[in-house]
Structures are given as C-alpha cells and as structure tokens.
Design a protein around this motif. Sequence first.
Motif, PDB file in Angstrom:
ATOM      1  N   ASN A   1      -4.156   1.016   3.411  1.00 16.70           N
ATOM      2  CA  ASN A   1      -5.413   0.712   2.942  1.00 16.70           C
ATOM      3  C   ASN A   1      -5.082  -0.116   1.441  1.00 16.70           C
ATOM      4  O   ASN A   1      -4.092   0.518   0.850  1.00 16.70           O
TER       5      ASN A   1
ATOM      6  N   MET B   1     -16.398  -3.358   0.160  1.00 18.13           N
ATOM      7  CA  MET B   1     -15.241  -2.654  -0.642  1.00 18.13           C
ATOM      8  C   MET B   1     -14.499  -3.515  -1.422  1.00 18.13           C
ATOM      9  O   MET B   1     -14.604  -4.717  -1.594  1.00 18.13           O
ATOM     10  N   VAL B   2     -13.796  -2.887  -2.339  1.00 21.64           N
ATOM     11  CA  VAL B   2     -13.302  -3.864  -3.448  1.00 21.64           C
ATOM     12  C   VAL B   2     -11.656  -3.534  -3.362  1.00 21.64           C
ATOM     13  O   VAL B   2     -11.161  -2.426  -3.090  1.00 21.64           O
ATOM     14  N   MET B   3     -10.779  -4.779  -3.238  1.00 22.31           N
ATOM     15  CA  MET B   3      -9.407  -4.652  -3.364  1.00 22.31           C
ATOM     16  C   MET B   3      -8.822  -4.164  -4.572  1.00 22.31           C
ATOM     17  O   MET B   3      -9.298  -4.513  -5.878  1.00 22.31           O
ATOM     18  N   GLN B   4      -7.784  -2.989  -4.290  1.00 15.68           N
ATOM     19  CA  GLN B   4      -7.424  -2.265  -5.472  1.00 15.68           C
ATOM     20  C   GLN B   4      -6.341  -2.947  -6.494  1.00 15.68           C
ATOM     21  O   GLN B   4      -5.791  -3.863  -5.832  1.00 15.68           O
TER      22      GLN B   4
ATOM     23  N   TYR C   1     -13.567  -9.046   1.476  1.00 15.00           N
ATOM     24  CA  TYR C   1     -14.645  -8.047   1.343  1.00 15.00           C
ATOM     25  C   TYR C   1     -15.249  -8.259  -0.086  1.00 15.00           C
ATOM     26  O   TYR C   1     -15.858  -9.479  -0.221  1.00 15.00           O
TER      27      TYR C   1
ATOM     28  N   ASP D   1      -7.937  -1.197  -0.280  1.00 20.27           N
ATOM     29  CA  ASP D   1      -9.336  -1.461  -0.799  1.00 20.27           C
ATOM     30  C   ASP D   1     -10.074   0.091  -0.764  1.00 20.27           C
ATOM     31  O   ASP D   1      -9.648   0.950  -0.179  1.00 20.27           O
ATOM     32  N   ASP D   2     -11.008  -0.078  -1.542  1.00 21.61           N
ATOM     33  CA  ASP D   2     -11.793   1.242  -1.806  1.00 21.61           C
ATOM     34  C   ASP D   2     -13.192   0.908  -2.188  1.00 21.61           C
ATOM     35  O   ASP D   2     -13.561  -0.100  -2.388  1.00 21.61           O
TER      36      ASP D   2
ATOM     37  N   SER E   1       0.967  -1.194  -0.058  1.00 18.84           N
ATOM     38  CA  SER E   1      -0.006   0.061  -0.092  1.00 18.84           C
ATOM     39  C   SER E   1       0.812   1.208  -0.036  1.00 18.84           C
ATOM     40  O   SER E   1       2.005   1.228   0.520  1.00 18.84           O
TER      41      SER E   1
ATOM     42  N   VAL F   1     -11.628  -8.889  -5.691  1.00 17.72           N
ATOM     43  CA  VAL F   1     -10.696  -7.750  -6.186  1.00 17.72           C
ATOM     44  C   VAL F   1     -11.182  -7.250  -7.477  1.00 17.72           C
ATOM     45  O   VAL F   1     -12.059  -7.467  -8.182  1.00 17.72           O
ATOM     46  N   ASP F   2     -10.700  -6.026  -7.811  1.00 16.18           N
ATOM     47  CA  ASP F   2     -10.896  -5.219  -9.123  1.00 16.18           C
ATOM     48  C   ASP F   2     -10.736  -6.131 -10.253  1.00 16.18           C
ATOM     49  O   ASP F   2     -10.030  -6.879 -10.514  1.00 16.18           O
TER      50      ASP F   2
END
Length: 224
Positions: free
Chosen positions: A48, A60-63, A114, A50-51, A42, A117-118
């Motif tokens: 963080n 939330m979604v993992m970036q 969450y 995720d967003d 990160s 993933v994206d």
Amino acid sequence: MRFDIITLFPEMFSAIKEEGVIARAIKKSIISINEWQLRDFSENKYKNVDDKAYGGGAGMVMQVKPIRDCIKKIKEQEPETKVIYLSPQGDPLNQNLVEKLSSFESLTLLCGRYEGVDERIIKNDVDLEVSIGDYVISGGELAAMVLIDSVSRRLPNVLGNKDSLNDSFVNNLLDYPHYTRPESIDGDIVPEVLLSGNQAKIDAWRLEQAKHKTRQKRPDLLSN
C-alpha cells in the motif's frame, strides 16, 4: 532528455513508447522514459502507498515516504532533475511552459491517484505543479503523456521536418488552414494562392489566416 515517471500504472506508458513520434525519439536516443512503480517503495506486505485522509473525506491520500524514497532513488541517478506533480491545481501547460520545460535535461513526473498526494510532498519535494486543463481525470498518467509528447516535439531532431514546429500556439497564434489533393471537392476549391508557387505570397496568406483564426476562435491569445 530523460523522463522519469512515478506511477502506480507503469504499463500505461507503453502506449506512447511503442508508437509514433515518441517511439521514434526513443529509438534515436533523443529521449528516454523510465517508469518507477511506486509500490516498489512501500514498506508493508500489502504494498500500500496510500492511507485515509486526516479530517475525513471520501478518498485516500498517497503517502509521503514511498514518494520521497522514489524521488531520492531517481536523484541518485539524475541529481538535477526537476520534479513535476501533475495536478489540476498546477500552472497551465501552455506553449510557453512547454518551451521552458524542453530546456531541461531531466524531468521527473509524479502521477497522483485517489485524492492526490500528501501536501508535504508538494511543499518540500516538488519543483512545479502542472495542469493540462480545468477538468479532472482519474490520475496523472494521461497528463504525463501529454506533457512528454508536447515537450519532446520541441527537442532537436525529434520531428522529421523542422517546419512542423510552426504549429498552433507558436507566437501566440493558432495554425493556418491546410489543404491536400484533390484540388476541388464538391465545388470547394483550394485557395488559389496555395497553387501559385509564390512562396512569399503563400507565407503572407498563411500568416493572415493564422491571425484571422486566432481572432475568431482564441482572441485571448492575442492579448498575451
């Protein structure tokens, strides 16, 4: 064989690294398991990874960037590694897939959390999505442990007895019944053929019992 695990909870893997078949395989240097804490990749002070999801939604979604940077770091060490995303949308983890995966020298297992993933990671960075069943669990870590255990069992010298490889789902059959001492429990007696000492008859009985169990409990396997 080398397993690299991308996870937010690396401590979970001590459960399989310190006990049982996997621990012995590590001790023999047949396999290695390396955990990668995704938060280490990160770039913000809160660590963080995720967003919020575009379009809204509860989770939330993992970036992309932390995951992609972690995969890049792993590939600096293992350029030919196969990246697997543990996902309920993936190919079912059956014995045929286990056999295929056991032929690779390196697997990188991406554990989602969450809402997952994206999608751009799945499209561009993942070689294969794998599911351990038609149900949802809290994250990919438990699924990764199942995959590691099932694949490691197929590697030479991991199991003490090569006959242990002849288990359920090999040749699309369930396993045959097993018995141990004492010979009789409340009038329930071990089948006579198993006491005969005639290995050919024992093998034939076991095969027939495996077929019977499969027809009774998992007839779908016989159609594969």
